[in-house]
Design a protein around this motif. Structure first.
Motif, PDB file in Angstrom:
ATOM      1  N   MET A   1       0.830  -1.202   0.000  1.00 36.45           N
ATOM      2  CA  MET A   1       0.000   0.000   0.000  1.00 36.45           C
ATOM      3  C   MET A   1       0.866   1.255   0.000  1.00 36.45           C
ATOM      4  SD  MET A   1      -3.025  -1.195  -0.200  1.00 36.45           S
ATOM      5  CE  MET A   1      -4.002   0.284   0.067  1.00 36.45           C
ATOM      6  N   THR A   2       1.838   1.303   0.892  1.00 42.07           N
ATOM      7  CA  THR A   2       2.715   2.487   0.920  1.00 42.07           C
ATOM      8  C   THR A   2       3.477   2.616  -0.398  1.00 42.07           C
ATOM      9  OG1 THR A   2       4.484   1.210   2.004  1.00 42.07           O
ATOM     10  CG2 THR A   2       2.959   2.403   3.432  1.00 42.07           C
ATOM     11  N   LYS A   3       3.797   1.471  -1.019  1.00 40.16           N
ATOM     12  CA  LYS A   3       4.525   1.503  -2.293  1.00 40.16           C
ATOM     13  C   LYS A   3       3.657   2.094  -3.396  1.00 40.16           C
ATOM     14  CE  LYS A   3       8.037   0.488  -4.954  1.00 40.16           C
ATOM     15  NZ  LYS A   3       9.340   1.149  -4.770  1.00 40.16           N
ATOM     16  N   ILE A   4       2.387   1.681  -3.467  1.00 40.29           N
ATOM     17  CA  ILE A   4       1.540   2.198  -4.548  1.00 40.29           C
ATOM     18  C   ILE A   4       1.246   3.680  -4.333  1.00 40.29           C
ATOM     19  CG2 ILE A   4      -0.774   1.705  -3.615  1.00 40.29           C
ATOM     20  CD1 ILE A   4       0.411   1.020  -7.210  1.00 40.29           C
ATOM     21  N   PHE A   5       1.130   4.124  -3.082  1.00 45.45           N
ATOM     22  CA  PHE A   5       0.928   5.547  -2.809  1.00 45.45           C
ATOM     23  C   PHE A   5       2.135   6.346  -3.304  1.00 45.45           C
ATOM     24  CE2 PHE A   5      -1.654   4.194   1.184  1.00 45.45           C
ATOM     25  CZ  PHE A   5      -2.763   3.955   0.394  1.00 45.45           C
ATOM     26  N   ASP A   6       3.338   5.849  -2.985  1.00 48.37           N
ATOM     27  CA  ASP A   6       4.559   6.548  -3.414  1.00 48.37           C
ATOM     28  C   ASP A   6       4.685   6.564  -4.930  1.00 48.37           C
ATOM     29  OD1 ASP A   6       5.253   7.058  -0.796  1.00 48.37           O
ATOM     30  OD2 ASP A   6       6.652   5.374  -0.626  1.00 48.37           O
ATOM     31  N   LEU A   7       4.378   5.435  -5.566  1.00 49.59           N
ATOM     32  CA  LEU A   7       4.453   5.364  -7.030  1.00 49.59           C
ATOM     33  C   LEU A   7       3.511   6.374  -7.671  1.00 49.59           C
ATOM     34  CD1 LEU A   7       4.550   1.485  -7.604  1.00 49.59           C
ATOM     35  CD2 LEU A   7       6.403   3.105  -8.077  1.00 49.59           C
ATOM     36  N   TYR A   8       2.305   6.485  -7.123  1.00 47.50           N
ATOM     37  CA  TYR A   8       1.307   7.412  -7.669  1.00 47.50           C
ATOM     38  C   TYR A   8       1.785   8.861  -7.533  1.00 47.50           C
ATOM     39  CZ  TYR A   8      -3.142   9.898  -8.187  1.00 47.50           C
ATOM     40  OH  TYR A   8      -4.136  10.760  -8.582  1.00 47.50           O
ATOM     41  N   ARG A   9       2.301   9.197  -6.374  1.00 46.69           N
ATOM     42  CA  ARG A   9       2.787  10.565  -6.169  1.00 46.69           C
ATOM     43  C   ARG A   9       3.926  10.886  -7.131  1.00 46.69           C
ATOM     44  NH1 ARG A   9       2.632   8.812  -0.506  1.00 46.69           N
ATOM     45  NH2 ARG A   9       0.853   9.756   0.595  1.00 46.69           N
ATOM     46  N   GLU A  10       4.860   9.933  -7.271  1.00 45.94           N
ATOM     47  CA  GLU A  10       6.027  10.162  -8.127  1.00 45.94           C
ATOM     48  C   GLU A  10       5.639  10.254  -9.601  1.00 45.94           C
ATOM     49  OE1 GLU A  10       8.481   6.847  -7.217  1.00 45.94           O
ATOM     50  OE2 GLU A  10       8.846   7.484  -5.133  1.00 45.94           O
ATOM     51  N   ALA A  11       4.705   9.401 -10.022  1.00 45.21           N
ATOM     52  CA  ALA A  11       4.352   9.330 -11.445  1.00 45.21           C
ATOM     53  C   ALA A  11       3.454  10.478 -11.882  1.00 45.21           C
ATOM     54  CB  ALA A  11       3.681   7.993 -11.744  1.00 45.21           C
ATOM     55  N   THR A  12       2.584  10.955 -10.984  1.00 43.18           N
ATOM     56  CA  THR A  12       1.578  11.948 -11.381  1.00 43.18           C
ATOM     57  C   THR A  12       1.816  13.338 -10.811  1.00 43.18           C
ATOM     58  OG1 THR A  12       0.117  11.497  -9.493  1.00 43.18           O
ATOM     59  CG2 THR A  12      -0.132  10.097 -11.467  1.00 43.18           C
ATOM     60  N   GLY A  13       2.588  13.416  -9.746  1.00 48.86           N
ATOM     61  CA  GLY A  13       2.771  14.701  -9.069  1.00 48.86           C
ATOM     62  C   GLY A  13       1.574  15.091  -8.217  1.00 48.86           C
ATOM     63  N   GLU A  14       0.558  14.208  -8.156  1.00 49.59           N
ATOM     64  CA  GLU A  14      -0.636  14.492  -7.367  1.00 49.59           C
ATOM     65  C   GLU A  14      -0.401  14.182  -5.886  1.00 49.59           C
ATOM     66  OE1 GLU A  14      -3.307  15.881  -8.516  1.00 49.59           O
ATOM     67  OE2 GLU A  14      -2.838  15.786 -10.665  1.00 49.59           O
ATOM     68  N   LYS A  15      -1.224  14.783  -5.031  1.00 49.78           N
ATOM     69  CA  LYS A  15      -1.112  14.577  -3.592  1.00 49.78           C
ATOM     70  C   LYS A  15      -2.197  13.619  -3.103  1.00 49.78           C
ATOM     71  CE  LYS A  15       0.547  19.329  -2.973  1.00 49.78           C
ATOM     72  NZ  LYS A  15       0.254  20.650  -2.331  1.00 49.78           N
ATOM     73  N   LEU A  16      -1.919  12.986  -1.973  1.00 53.26           N
ATOM     74  CA  LEU A  16      -2.884  12.084  -1.344  1.00 53.26           C
ATOM     75  C   LEU A  16      -3.016  12.433   0.134  1.00 53.26           C
ATOM     76  CD1 LEU A  16      -1.674   8.637  -2.791  1.00 53.26           C
ATOM     77  CD2 LEU A  16      -3.689   9.934  -3.531  1.00 53.26           C
ATOM     78  N   ASN A  17      -4.247  12.466   0.620  1.00 56.83           N
ATOM     79  CA  ASN A  17      -4.486  12.540   2.063  1.00 56.83           C
ATOM     80  C   ASN A  17      -4.749  11.112   2.544  1.00 56.83           C
ATOM     81  OD1 ASN A  17      -4.388  15.387   2.407  1.00 56.83           O
ATOM     82  ND2 ASN A  17      -6.475  15.579   1.641  1.00 56.83           N
ATOM     83  N   ILE A  18      -3.749  10.492   3.160  1.00 57.10           N
ATOM     84  CA  ILE A  18      -3.899   9.146   3.686  1.00 57.10           C
ATOM     85  C   ILE A  18      -4.476   9.264   5.094  1.00 57.10           C
ATOM     86  CG2 ILE A  18      -2.757   6.970   4.213  1.00 57.10           C
ATOM     87  CD1 ILE A  18      -2.789   7.808   1.226  1.00 57.10           C
ATOM     88  N   MET A  19      -5.639   8.640   5.318  1.00 58.57           N
ATOM     89  CA  MET A  19      -6.395   8.820   6.561  1.00 58.57           C
ATOM     90  C   MET A  19      -6.520   7.493   7.307  1.00 58.57           C
ATOM     91  SD  MET A  19      -9.378  11.149   4.759  1.00 58.57           S
ATOM     92  CE  MET A  19     -10.272  11.468   6.276  1.00 58.57           C
ATOM     93  N   PRO A  20      -5.514   7.131   8.120  1.00 58.20           N
ATOM     94  CA  PRO A  20      -5.561   5.868   8.854  1.00 58.20           C
ATOM     95  C   PRO A  20      -6.333   5.981  10.158  1.00 58.20           C
ATOM     96  CG  PRO A  20      -3.411   6.892   9.126  1.00 58.20           C
ATOM     97  CD  PRO A  20      -4.219   7.826   8.278  1.00 58.20           C
ATOM     98  N   ILE A  21      -7.225   5.026  10.384  1.00 57.55           N
ATOM     99  CA  ILE A  21      -8.041   4.964  11.596  1.00 57.55           C
ATOM    100  C   ILE A  21      -7.631   3.728  12.402  1.00 57.55           C
ATOM    101  CG2 ILE A  21     -10.393   4.866  12.523  1.00 57.55           C
ATOM    102  CD1 ILE A  21      -9.833   7.375  10.864  1.00 57.55           C
ATOM    103  N   GLU A  22      -7.566   3.851  13.706  1.00 60.00           N
ATOM    104  CA  GLU A  22      -7.238   2.698  14.545  1.00 60.00           C
ATOM    105  C   GLU A  22      -8.198   1.551  14.241  1.00 60.00           C
ATOM    106  OE1 GLU A  22      -4.763   2.158  16.434  1.00 60.00           O
ATOM    107  OE2 GLU A  22      -3.876   4.147  16.699  1.00 60.00           O
ATOM    108  N   ASP A  23      -7.646   0.340  14.137  1.00 59.58           N
ATOM    109  CA  ASP A  23      -8.396  -0.808  13.640  1.00 59.58           C
ATOM    110  C   ASP A  23      -9.678  -1.076  14.416  1.00 59.58           C
ATOM    111  OD1 ASP A  23      -6.066  -0.921  12.179  1.00 59.58           O
ATOM    112  OD2 ASP A  23      -5.758  -3.057  12.452  1.00 59.58           O
ATOM    113  N   ASP A  24      -9.613  -1.017  15.750  1.00 53.05           N
ATOM    114  CA  ASP A  24     -10.743  -1.462  16.544  1.00 53.05           C
ATOM    115  C   ASP A  24     -11.938  -0.514  16.525  1.00 53.05           C
ATOM    116  OD1 ASP A  24      -9.369   0.449  17.975  1.00 53.05           O
ATOM    117  OD2 ASP A  24      -9.561  -0.565  19.907  1.00 53.05           O
TER     118      ASP A  24
END
Length: 437
Positions: free
Chosen positions: A60-83
């Motif tokens: 997941m972190t790899k595909i996020f990085d690839l997308y940012r590098e390839a497109t120059g677009e930004k992502l808001n990654i919003m992680p929520i505690e599992d439980d």
């Protein structure tokens, strides 16, 4: 960090979650108002909502990085505690604040989110033809809607057995229920625990036996979920519980099944104390520790649990990227999914990851020798994960507790176990607000 916004939130339970990498703690009593500081999201970026541990997976972190590098677009990654993920995500949906992309498994909890009303049907996307049949089936609902892109590690659950141990004892794997029962009896006679059954917290095993019952009969599943029938009315479920009850009484699970938990499975298998277990292939690459026997000593056959004479395998449970139908950035979200579904990109993200292929063009992942050698059997007998994902009110933990209650000389009867399974399922369905319960 950008400018902070002060939010006043009325909440009715204590939550702890992570947003954009910043820990925010809300700890309040019932109906108390708390003032919470949250970093402002980049309004130009795509929002992706998921469980904290899911979003931290290397692919997941790899595909996020690839997308940012390839497109120059930004992502808001919003992680929520599992439980608390379900509670927080549902509140966001109800408040009109759902992220552009929502990660979820196709399980009973998804019912709360009304996928048809709130998320796009993706069946017409070009990448659908690149999905394997089992991955596509997992992501498709009863109406034929494709709910999301399955960008996740996959596995094959079955009966993993020590082929070397069997050969040493002059025994062969089974191809039907009668042969499997005979194999278990012969192993027990030779002082070997036939099946390592994790009764201490390992709540996944019964679902494998239930999958054929409902995966092969969609109408039966629908009647169960409308509360028009019960487990007690289904002969195959009675057969499964009877088989488990008899197997335990015959000693096929050994003397320590109620004490056997996650950490005991590997030692029992690698030492040769137990010959078989019902689990998935990736476990051998993440948790199995070599002992007298190594992972190369193991092979795969179907699971036999009284419900499918030729046995069954369960396909992997897949995390799906779902697109918010009401998002102003849904076109950008679709573009992101297309990026993830491009062979060059998913092969880079899953390079060296132990997983069964989800895409037909997936070539850089590692597939276990056990699965490869059994592929013809898997293709014929595999069912999409059904019991744990599609039965409303299903709880693996509660199923295991009901089954455990049968074990031992003072255990409840199989009929009483089934009644308890029904009661637990219906109570959970009622809590979920399922129609008809």
């Amino acid at each position: 960090m950008g400018k902070k916004t002060i939010l006043t939130i009325l909440i009715t339970f204590a939550v702890v979650f992570v947003l954009i990498g910043t820990l925010v703690i809300v700890d309040v009593s019932l109906a108390e108002t708390a003032v919470v500081e949250l970093p402002k999201l980049d309004p130009t970026a795509l929002n992706i909502l998921g469980k904290k541990t899911d979003l931290a997976k290397p692919y997941m972190t790899k595909i996020f990085d690839l997308y940012r590098e390839a497109t120059g677009e930004k992502l808001n990654i919003m992680p929520i505690e599992d439980d608390i993920y379900e509670d927080v995500a549902l509140k966001m949906l109800q408040n009109g604040e759902m992220a552009d992309i929502f990660l979820h498994f196709h399980n009973a909890d998804l019912e709360m989110f009304d996928a048809e009303e709130n998320f796009l049907d993706l069946r017409d996307e070009a990448w659908v033809s690149d999905l394997t049949d089992s991955a596509k089936a997992y992501c498709t609902d009863a109406e034929g809607d494709l709910l999301g892109l399955p960008f996740w590690e996959s596995s094959v659950s079955g009966c993993y057995y020590n082929k070397t141990l069997l050969e040493e004892n002059g025994l062969d794997p089974a191809s039907n229920q009668k042969e499997f029962d005979t194999l278990c009896a012969m192993l027990e006679d030779q002082g070997i625990t036939p099946i390592c059954w994790g009764g201490n917290g390992c709540g996944w095993m019964a679902q494998f036996g239930m999958d054929p019952v409902f995966a092969d009969d969609a109408a039966l599943l629908e009647r169960l979920n409308r509360n028009e029938t019960s487990y007690q009315d289904i002969a195959a479920i009675r057969d499964m519980v009877d088989w488990i009850d008899r197997a335990e009484a015959e000693g096929w699970f050994g003397a320590k099944s109620l004490e056997t938990g996650w950490d005991q499975i590997s030692p029992m298998l690698s030492s040769g104390e137990a010959a078989m277990t019902f689990i998935w292939d990736t476990w051998f690459y993440t948790d199995f520790v070599d002992g007298k026997y190594k992972k190369e000593d193991f092979a795969l056959m179907p699971i036999f649990m009284g419900t499918a004479d030729e046995g069954t395998y369960e396909g992997g449970n897949l995390n799906m990227m779902m697109v918010n139908k009401n998002s102003e950035r849904k076109d950008d979200a679709l573009d992101f999914l297309r990026f993830c579904a491009t062979p060059e990109n998913y092969n880079e993200a899953f390079k060296g990851i132990s997983t069964v292929s989800v895409f037909k063009g997936q070539t850089t992942n590692i597939q276990s020798h056990m699965v490869s050698e059994a592929m013809a059997s898997i293709e014929r007998l595999e069912r999409v994960s059904t019991a744990s994902t599609k039965i409303i009110g299903y709880s693996g933990d509660k199923v295991m507790l009901a089954i455990n209650a049968m074990f031992g000389k003072n255990g409840i009867s199989a009929a009483e176990c089934i009644r308890r399974l029904d009661e637990d399922r219906k109570a959970e369905a009622k809590l979920l607000g399922a129609e008809g319960f």
